[in-house]
Design a protein around this motif. Sequence first.
Motif, short mmCIF file in Angstrom:
data_model
loop_
_atom_site.label_atom_id
_atom_site.label_comp_id
_atom_site.label_asym_id
_atom_site.label_seq_id
_atom_site.Cartn_x
_atom_site.Cartn_y
_atom_site.Cartn_z
N ILE A 1 0.83 -1.21 0.00
CA ILE A 1 0.00 0.00 0.00
C ILE A 1 0.87 1.26 0.00
N LEU A 2 2.12 1.13 0.43
CA LEU A 2 3.04 2.27 0.43
C LEU A 2 3.38 2.71 -0.99
N ALA A 3 3.05 1.89 -1.99
CA ALA A 3 3.31 2.23 -3.39
C ALA A 3 2.13 2.94 -4.03
N SER A 4 1.02 3.03 -3.31
CA SER A 4 -0.17 3.69 -3.85
C SER A 4 0.02 5.20 -3.85
N ILE A 5 0.02 5.80 -5.03
CA ILE A 5 0.16 7.25 -5.13
C ILE A 5 -1.01 7.94 -4.45
N GLU A 6 -2.21 7.40 -4.66
CA GLU A 6 -3.40 8.00 -4.05
C GLU A 6 -3.36 7.96 -2.53
N LYS A 7 -2.78 6.90 -1.97
CA LYS A 7 -2.74 6.74 -0.52
C LYS A 7 -1.52 7.41 0.14
N THR A 8 -0.64 7.98 -0.65
CA THR A 8 0.60 8.54 -0.09
C THR A 8 0.36 9.57 1.02
N PRO A 9 -0.61 10.49 0.88
CA PRO A 9 -0.83 11.44 1.98
C PRO A 9 -1.17 10.76 3.30
N GLU A 10 -1.73 9.56 3.24
CA GLU A 10 -2.09 8.84 4.47
C GLU A 10 -0.92 8.06 5.04
N THR A 11 0.08 7.74 4.20
CA THR A 11 1.15 6.83 4.64
C THR A 11 2.54 7.45 4.59
N TYR A 12 2.67 8.69 4.11
CA TYR A 12 4.00 9.26 3.86
C TYR A 12 4.89 9.27 5.10
N PHE A 13 4.34 9.61 6.24
CA PHE A 13 5.16 9.71 7.45
C PHE A 13 5.22 8.40 8.23
N PHE A 14 4.72 7.35 7.60
CA PHE A 14 4.65 6.03 8.25
C PHE A 14 6.04 5.42 8.42
N ILE A 15 6.73 5.20 7.31
CA ILE A 15 8.08 4.64 7.33
C ILE A 15 8.91 5.37 6.29
#
Length: 257
Positions: free
Chosen positions: A160-174
């Motif tokens: 899911i970290l490769a999803s461009i659409e989901k990046t705002p939700e995961t950017y600061f994750f790892i």
Amino acid sequence: MAGPQCCSVLLTGANRGIGLEIVKRLLEKANPPKMVFATCRDPEGARGQELKSLASKHPNLKILQLETTDPASVEAAAKKVKAHLGDCGLNLLINNAGVMPPCTLESATAKDMLDVYNTNTVGPMLVTKAFLPLLKKAAHASKQKGMSCGKAAIVNMSTILASIEKTPETYFFIPVVSYRCSKTALNMLTKCQSMGYKDEGILCTALHPGWVKTELGSDQADLTVEESVDGIMKVLCNLSEKEHGVLVSWEGKVLPW
């Protein structure tokens, strides 16, 4: 894992983590595949010992050396698999091998990016090209209608970290910028494969295994390897035309690219 009978499966990165657990589950099935090919960089090394132990108990498990970034190694493995399968094709290819080194926008170098792309994107491309004739053979010989892992399928392990659409939700994750970029490219490869191999009847899907407690993941991850693979096995069982050319989670949910 019920569903269509899968006679032959090949996994890369099969000596640890998710790959090793998938091998175990395949072998434990009531109707296991006739052939399971578990590949890794160094089958004779310390990390290959658990696979060797499994192979001593399961004659349908074959362990092969395969370095996904080395074309000669990939071709050599493909020749061995072809010899084992004889007139039969390969039903399921799981491109599982991958790396996820820490990498931020500030720390990234050209070498870092290229090394990760080589393993996470180029490797799956080379492996798929080498085994494509065997996948086509399985697809053409199958009497099954539609697409499934029991007929012929390519599953690329993504995130899911490769999803461009989901990046705002995961950017600061790892902080794994090179990993994210390489897996986004893998998603595009999957989409292209789904278009290119559709007429051959080969199912092509990208799979997000969840955030898992492995060497690639973290001790703080949400899922154990067993929990992730529980879901993955159910997903593999149920894959069909609906999941052709998309990113699917370990829970069977379609995720945005």
